[in-house]
Design a protein around this motif. Structure first.
Motif, PDB file in Angstrom:
ATOM      1  N   THR A 174       0.831  -1.200   0.000  1.00 17.03           N
ATOM      2  CA  THR A 174       0.000   0.000   0.000  1.00 17.03           C
ATOM      3  C   THR A 174       0.866   1.251   0.000  1.00 17.03           C
ATOM      4  N   GLU A 181       2.995   2.967   8.738  1.00 15.64           N
ATOM      5  CA  GLU A 181       2.223   2.127   7.820  1.00 15.64           C
ATOM      6  C   GLU A 181       0.726   2.394   7.972  1.00 15.64           C
ATOM      7  N   VAL A 240      -1.620   3.859   5.075  1.00 18.14           N
ATOM      8  CA  VAL A 240      -2.726   3.013   4.611  1.00 18.14           C
ATOM      9  C   VAL A 240      -4.039   3.782   4.710  1.00 18.14           C
ATOM     10  N   ASP A 281      -0.409  -8.933  -0.712  1.00 11.71           N
ATOM     11  CA  ASP A 281      -0.359  -7.505  -0.383  1.00 11.71           C
ATOM     12  C   ASP A 281       0.047  -6.685  -1.600  1.00 11.71           C
ATOM     13  N   SER A 322      -2.598  -4.183  -3.455  1.00  9.30           N
ATOM     14  CA  SER A 322      -2.244  -2.764  -3.321  1.00  9.30           C
ATOM     15  C   SER A 322      -1.992  -2.095  -4.672  1.00  9.30           C
TER      16      SER A 322
END
Length: 408
Positions: free
Chosen positions: A13, A152, A156, A233, A237
């Motif tokens: 992300t 993070e 996000v 992920d 993302s």
């Protein structure tokens, strides 16, 4: 299930946050205004290429537990070649991100100014924009805390806000789904569209994201069993980031005027047709795009400097902080007083043009070295895709350098 998914998203992300910056937003806006849905296929192609390269970078970070610049420094044995590539990486990423940082902050300012209006103070002939200082302070606080999990979560949240804003804006414009699918799946080359097509690919397949991703995954994961989580992920993302770009193109395609030069113009252009809600959603998205890139660019530069120069310590180390502080300070300074360091930006563009194909080639080479990755080396299919992307990156790099010298 949703809670579990949110717990497992992270580094990918941040990569999406990095490539959806003000430059990408502006390019997608002009693509939509000038060519409608016809260039959506180029965006789809970019998403696929980015997933392939970023998955390799993530796999390298988890298995080697080192950043890409550290692995390059260790694996290239020829002294001259090692020094040249290290200098090129530092020039393109550290100097490049310093020169682009003002643009990231300025993009966030455009979003805020669309909602709040201009907030500046004049000292003689010098005008200082307070919004750029405010964005700089937010970025500084998030980076200075130096806790990966906190950083993070903050990024996000901003990416989700950005994605929601742009996707809602696209839905408000009520596009023809059949035409959108046709634009995505059928390649078209309208007149004078070649540079825009190359630009759409070039703003998505970004060299510094490869370094950022390899460094971030080792902050989050350390076991070989985590490869599946990292792959999921990355795919989710990058698709999310690509969806944002597609949403911007769709939104811009609904505006009949050709006088739209950036996302702020697009936000104002949407208001008479779709109401103030559309304008505010787009402005909010632009702010989130600017601030996420304003955070990830100094972060990537610090990771690169750490790997190339052999700094010890993590996010809270003295040298790591010094690098991102310098880059953030220069960005705030240039954006708040409206200076564009044109020559530095040109130098950075040339360095990035050279770096993309070189790093794509080196990454492919490293991803086939068993002494680094063991059984996790590339498969034949991954190598085929990687080689195709390498050829595209050579073309993109050459185009970028030629454009700086006004040959195209």
């Amino acid at each position: 299930m949703i809670k579990k998914w949110f717990q497992n998203i992270g580094p990918g992300t941040l990569v999406a946050a990095a490539f959806i910056g003000p430059g990408t937003v502006t390019l997608c806006t002009t693509a939509g205004v000038n060519f409608g849905f016809n260039l959506l296929w180029a965006m789809l192609l970019s998403i696929i290429a980015t997933i392939v390269l970023q998955e390799m970078a993530a796999r390298l970070g988890i298995i080697a537990q080192k950043g890409l610049s550290e692995v390059i420094r260790e694996e290239i044995k020829v002294p001259f070649l090692k020094q040249f590539i290290t200098l090129l990486i530092l020039s393109a990423i550290v100097i490049g991100n310093a020169s682009y940082e003002a643009g990231n902050i300025s993009g966030g300012i455009l979003g805020l100014e669309t909602i709040l209006g201009e907030i500046s103070y004049n000292i003689g002939e010098l005008s200082i924009n307070f919004l750029s200082i405010a964005i700089g302070i937010i970025a500084f606080v998030l980076l200075y805390i130096g806790n990966y999990k906190f950083l993070e979560k903050a990024l996000v949240t901003l990416v989700i806000l950005m994605s929601f804003s742009f996707v809602v804006t696209a839905i408000i414009t009520q596009p023809n789904i059949g035409e959108v699918l046709n634009g995505l799946l059928v390649p078209k080359f309208p007149e004078k569209s070649l540079l825009t097509i190359i630009g759409l690919i070039g703003t998505t397949v970004v060299p510094y994201n490869l370094f950022l991703h390899a460094s971030l995954v080792k902050e989050r994961w350390s076991q070989k069993e985590d490869l599946k989580l990292a792959k999921k992920d990355t795919i989710v993302s990058i698709i999310l980031g690509g969806l944002v770009s597609i949403a911007i193109i769709i939104s811009a395609a609904s505006i009949p005027s050709k006088d739209i030069l950036n996302a702020a113009d697009l936000a104002k252009g949407l208001a008479p047709l779709y109401g103030e809600f559309a304008k505010y959603f787009l402005a909010l998205g632009l702010f989130a795009a600017g601030i996420t890139s304003a955070i990830t660019a100094p972060l990537a530069a610090a990771y690169v400097a750490k790997g190339c120069l052999g700094f010890k310590g993590g996010l809270q180390s003295k040298w790591f902080r010094l690098v991102w502080m310098i880059i953030l300070f220069l960005g705030v300074l240039f954006s708040s007083i409206g200076i564009k360091p044109i020559e530095i930006i040109k130098f950075a563009q040339i360095a990035n043009g050279m770096l993309l194909p070189i790093i794509a080639g080196i990454l492919l080479w490293i991803m086939n070295k068993k002494n680094v990755l063991g059984i996790h080396v590339n498969s034949k299919t991954q190598n085929v895709f990687g080689f195709i992307i390498l050829l595209v990156s050579i073309f993109l790099g050459a185009k970028g350098i030629l454009k700086v010298f006004n040959f195209i």
